[in-house]
Write an enzyme that holds these catalytic residues in place. Sequence first.
Site, PDB file in Angstrom:
ATOM      1  N   ASP A   1       6.018  37.670  13.852  1.00 38.88           N
ATOM      2  CA  ASP A   1       4.598  37.746  14.181  1.00 38.88           C
ATOM      3  C   ASP A   1       4.117  39.170  13.909  1.00 38.88           C
ATOM      4  O   ASP A   1       4.777  40.137  14.302  1.00 38.88           O
ATOM      5  CB  ASP A   1       4.393  37.386  15.655  1.00 38.88           C
ATOM      6  CG  ASP A   1       2.947  37.147  16.029  1.00 38.88           C
ATOM      7  OD1 ASP A   1       2.091  37.979  15.674  1.00 38.88           O
ATOM      8  OD2 ASP A   1       2.672  36.133  16.685  1.00 38.88           O
TER       9      ASP A   1
ATOM     10  N   HIS B   1       1.448  26.046  14.189  1.00 38.77           N
ATOM     11  CA  HIS B   1       2.518  27.033  14.261  1.00 38.77           C
ATOM     12  C   HIS B   1       3.161  27.046  15.651  1.00 38.77           C
ATOM     13  O   HIS B   1       2.537  26.726  16.641  1.00 38.77           O
ATOM     14  CB  HIS B   1       2.031  28.434  13.882  1.00 38.77           C
ATOM     15  CG  HIS B   1       0.871  28.948  14.659  1.00 38.77           C
ATOM     16  ND1 HIS B   1      -0.421  28.480  14.486  1.00 38.77           N
ATOM     17  CD2 HIS B   1       0.789  29.915  15.604  1.00 38.77           C
ATOM     18  CE1 HIS B   1      -1.237  29.142  15.294  1.00 38.77           C
ATOM     19  NE2 HIS B   1      -0.529  30.007  15.988  1.00 38.77           N
TER      20      HIS B   1
ATOM     21  N   HIS C   1       5.405  29.448  18.278  1.00 44.48           N
ATOM     22  CA  HIS C   1       5.829  30.795  18.649  1.00 44.48           C
ATOM     23  C   HIS C   1       7.224  30.704  19.260  1.00 44.48           C
ATOM     24  O   HIS C   1       7.429  29.927  20.192  1.00 44.48           O
ATOM     25  CB  HIS C   1       4.895  31.399  19.704  1.00 44.48           C
ATOM     26  CG  HIS C   1       3.513  31.656  19.235  1.00 44.48           C
ATOM     27  ND1 HIS C   1       3.092  32.900  18.819  1.00 44.48           N
ATOM     28  CD2 HIS C   1       2.444  30.839  19.117  1.00 44.48           C
ATOM     29  CE1 HIS C   1       1.824  32.832  18.475  1.00 44.48           C
ATOM     30  NE2 HIS C   1       1.404  31.584  18.647  1.00 44.48           N
TER      31      HIS C   1
END
Length: 129
Positions: A29, A93, A95
Site C-alpha cells: 500500500d 481490493h 487489505h
Amino acid sequence: METIFTKIINGEIPAYKIAENEKFLAFLDAMPLVEGHTLVIPKKPTDKIFDIESEDFKELFGFAQQVAKKIEKAIVCKRVGLAVVGLEVPHAHIHLIPLNKMDDMNFKNVRLKFSKDEYERTKNLIKNA
C-alpha cells in the site's frame, strides 16, 4: 473503468509488487497503516468485491492467503488482519495488515510514509519469505 489499480496492473504506475499471477496482484500500500500493509487485487476490474464471479472470488482469497503467510513470516506481527474497505478506488481490493495490536487496523490512523529504500526492503522481505 480505468483506475489507479488498472494503471498499476498495466505498468503505467510503479508499485512495490509482492506477488502476481495471471489473475491477481499483491503490492505494498502506498499509504500504509503499518509496515507490510499490502493490497491484493483482481486484475479484472470489478468495483465491488461481491460482484466478482464465484470461482474468481475463491481464487482471490486463496491468493491473498498465500500472500498473508509470506507477510507473517517476513514482518514481526502477531497475525495478519484482512479488511475489505475503501470507497476511494472503484476496484475491488483486500487489505492485508500485519497486526500487533487492534489499533494497527484502524483506518482513521495517520498513514505512514517510507522512503523508496524502506519500501524496497519491505517488498523484498515479504517476496522472499
